[in-house]
Design a protein around this motif. Structure first.
Motif, short mmCIF file in Angstrom:
data_model
loop_
_atom_site.label_atom_id
_atom_site.label_comp_id
_atom_site.label_asym_id
_atom_site.label_seq_id
_atom_site.Cartn_x
_atom_site.Cartn_y
_atom_site.Cartn_z
N THR A 108 3.05 -4.69 -12.27
CA THR A 108 3.08 -4.72 -10.80
C THR A 108 1.66 -4.80 -10.27
O THR A 108 0.82 -3.97 -10.62
CB THR A 108 3.77 -3.46 -10.24
N ARG A 109 1.40 -5.78 -9.45
CA ARG A 109 0.08 -5.91 -8.82
C ARG A 109 0.18 -5.51 -7.36
O ARG A 109 1.17 -5.80 -6.69
CB ARG A 109 -0.43 -7.35 -8.91
N THR A 110 -0.84 -4.88 -6.86
CA THR A 110 -0.88 -4.54 -5.44
C THR A 110 -1.94 -5.41 -4.75
O THR A 110 -2.87 -5.89 -5.38
CB THR A 110 -1.23 -3.06 -5.22
N ASP A 111 -1.76 -5.59 -3.45
CA ASP A 111 -2.71 -6.36 -2.64
C ASP A 111 -2.75 -5.76 -1.25
O ASP A 111 -2.17 -6.29 -0.31
CB ASP A 111 -2.28 -7.83 -2.58
N PRO A 112 -3.41 -4.58 -1.11
CA PRO A 112 -3.40 -3.91 0.20
C PRO A 112 -3.99 -4.76 1.32
O PRO A 112 -3.68 -4.55 2.49
CB PRO A 112 -4.22 -2.64 -0.04
N GLY A 113 -4.82 -5.74 0.96
CA GLY A 113 -5.36 -6.63 1.97
C GLY A 113 -4.34 -7.61 2.51
O GLY A 113 -4.59 -8.30 3.51
N GLY A 114 -3.17 -7.68 1.86
CA GLY A 114 -2.15 -8.63 2.30
C GLY A 114 -1.31 -8.15 3.47
O GLY A 114 -0.58 -8.94 4.08
#
Length: 420
Positions: free
Chosen positions: A393-399
Motif C-alpha cells: 500500500t502506497r500513500t500520497d498525502p499530497g494527493g
C-alpha cells in the motif's frame, strides 16, 4: 456509529500461544451455525487463513481504536486499556483485523501525519495486513475535517435527486482516503429516514427508491476509488428518534413495511457488491420478538440479511461501546452473541481484552464452532484481498485536495444550490 470514549477495566494478560515473530496475543473468539458455505480452497485469502492460529483468527474479528498520532508514540490510554503503550504494540499484541481512526483518539491532525500513522500500523501487522478505516460520511460525520476536500453530506445530495453526484462525491472521498492509507469508509448511510428520525441529518432522504439509487451510486464511487464501502445501519435506523448511542431504540414496523421501505437500499448496495454491511443497535420486535438489538439477532443477520437478501459479504457491528447494544448483556457476552448472530467484524469493543477472551473461550468450549470463525475470517480476508490490503500500500498525502477534487466539490455545491 459511536465516537465516544468509554472507560475499561485494566486488561488481563492475553493467552500465551503466539505465532512466530509475533508478541503474545490478546482476547477472544466466536462460533455459531450459519447457512454460509464452508471456506473454499484456493486464493490468497484461503491460503492465509490456513496458516493462521486460532488466536490470529480471533484477532481478525475485531476493529479497534488505538490512541495517539504515531504508531510508535506511547499514550497512557493505550496502557490503561491494552497493557501496552504504543499503537504498534497494541496491534502486535492483539492482531486485530483493523483499526478505526478518530480525532478524539489523537489519530488525526495533518495528512502527512495520518499517512505515516497508517503506514506504521500496517508495519506492526506483518502476518495479516491491517485494514484501516474511518467514518467519513461527509456533512455531519466527517472525521478527517479540513484535511480533505470539503464535500456535502447525504441529505444535501439527496435533495438534488441526482445519483451521479453521490457517485462523484464517494469517488473523491475514496481517492483521498486511499492516499492517506485508509482502506475502508463506513459509508454510505442506507437508512430511509422518517419524520423526526435520529438519522435524518445523515440520510439521503425518506423515499426508498431515491435512497436506493443514491446508495447504489455511492458504492460504485467508492469502488471506482479502490476503497471498501459499508452500507449502514441494517435493518434500518430511519424509523426512530432515539439515538442508539444513548439507548436501545424500538421500532415497531411490520415485516411487510420493512420489506417495502427499509430493505430496498440494502438490496441495492448488495447488488452493487458492497464490501460490508453494518448492523444497527435497534430492536424490531416484528422482525425478532426476542427484543435483542439487530446486532445480536440471528433472525435479523442470518435470517433476513444473509437468508432473505442473499448477502454473503462482511457483516460489521456498529460500535460496541454504544448504550443500545450494552443494555441487556455485559461486554463479554455481547461479543459472543454478535458472532453467534452472524456478525463477522466486531467494531470498537469497550473492553477489548475481555471481548477477545470471551470469544476465544467460546470457541475452545465449543459454544462457537471454529468453522464458524473460519467463515468470518475468510470473508474479512477476501474483503482485504479485493481492496488491495493484502498487497503493498502506497500513500500520497499530497494527493488530497487536488485541483480535480476541488472542481468536483464546486460542481456538486452548485447543483445543490440549484436544487433548493
Amino acid at each position: 456509529m459511536a465516537g465516544c470514549s468509554t472507560g475499561a477495566p485494566a486488561p488481563q494478560p492475553p493467552p500465551a500461544s503466539a505465532p512466530p515473530s509475533e508478541a503474545t496475543p490478546g482476547p477472544g473468539a466466536g462460533q455459531s451455525p450459519s447457512p454460509s458455505p464452508s471456506p473454499s480452497p484456493g486464493g490468497e485469502a484461503a491460503g492465509l487463513l490456513a496458516r493462521m492460529s486460532l488466536e490470529d483468527k480471533v484477532g481478525q474479528l475485531f476493529m479497534i481504536v488505538v490512541y495517539g498520532p504515531r504508531a510508535g508514540a506511547a499514550h497512557q490510554e493505550n496502557t490503561a486499556r491494552y497493557g501496552v503503550a504504543t499503537p504498534a504494540e497494541v496491534v502486535r499484541r492483539f492482531r486485530p483485523g483493523g483499526v478505526i481512526l478518530f480525532p478524539w483518539a489523537g489519530n488525526i491532525s495533518t495528512a502527512e501525519q495520518v499517512a505515516a500513522l497508517t503506514t506504521g500500523l500496517r508495519k506492526a501487522s506483518p502476518l495479516v495486513p491491517l485494514m484501516v478505516g474511518v467514518d467519513q460520511e461527509n456533512g455531519e460525520v466527517a472525521r478527517l475535517g479540513s484535511l480533505v476536500t470539503k464535500l456535502p453530506g447525504a441529505p444535501a445530495i439527496g435533495r438534488t435527486r441526482d445519483p451521479r453526484l453521490a457517485r462523484d462525491v464517494a469517488r473523491v472521498t475514496g481517492e483521498e482516503l486511499r492516499d492517506l492509507g485508509i482502506a475502508v469508509d463506513f459509508a454510505p448511510v442506507a437508512d430511509v429516514s422518517a419524520k423526526g428520525s435520529f438519522i435524518r441529518s445523515r440520510a439521503y432522504g425518506s423515499d426508498p427508491k431515491l435512497v436506493s439509487a443514491m446508495v447504489r451510486a455511492a458504492v460504485e464511487g467508492f469502488h471506482a476509488a479502490g476503497v471498501a464501502s459499508v452500507a449502514k445501519h441494517f435493518p434500518g435506523h430511519g424509523g426512530t428518534s432515539v439515538d442508539s448511542h444513548q439507548d436501545l431504540p424500538v421500532i415497531t414496523y411490520s415485516k411487510a413495511r420493512w420489506r417495502r421501505v427499509d430493505a430496498p437500499p440494502f438490496r441495492a448496495a448488495i447488488e452493487r457488491g458492497v464490501d460490508a454491511i453494518m448492523t444497527a443497535h435497534v430492536a424490531m420486535p416484528r422482525l425478532d420478538p426476542s427484543g435483542d438489538p439487530a446486532t445480536l439477532s440471528r433472525a435479523v443477520i442470518t435470517g433476513l440479511l444473509r437468508g432473505e437478501l442473499g448477502y454473503d459479504g462482511v457483516v460489521v457491528t456498529d460500535a460496541l461501546d454504544m448504550a443500545g447494544v450494552r443494555k441487556r448483556y455485559g461486554d463479554a457476552e455481547v461479543a459472543v452473541r454478535a458472532i453467534l448472530a452472524g456478525a463477522d467484524l466486531l467494531l470498537m469493543p469497550p473492553d477489548l481484552p475481555t471481548a477477545y477472551q470471551a470469544v476465544l473461550t467460546a470457541v475452545r468450549s465449543g459454544r462457537i464452532p471454529e468453522r464458524r470463525i473460519d467463515e468470518s475470517v475468510l470473508r474479512i480476508l477476501r474483503l482485504k484481498e479485493r481492496r488491495g490490503v493484502l498487497g503493498p500500500t502506497r500513500t500520497d498525502p499530497g494527493g488530497v485536495k487536488s485541483a480535480e477534487h476541488l472542481k468536483v466539490a464546486r460542481r456538486v455545491a452548485a447543483a445543490i444550490a440549484d436544487a433548493r
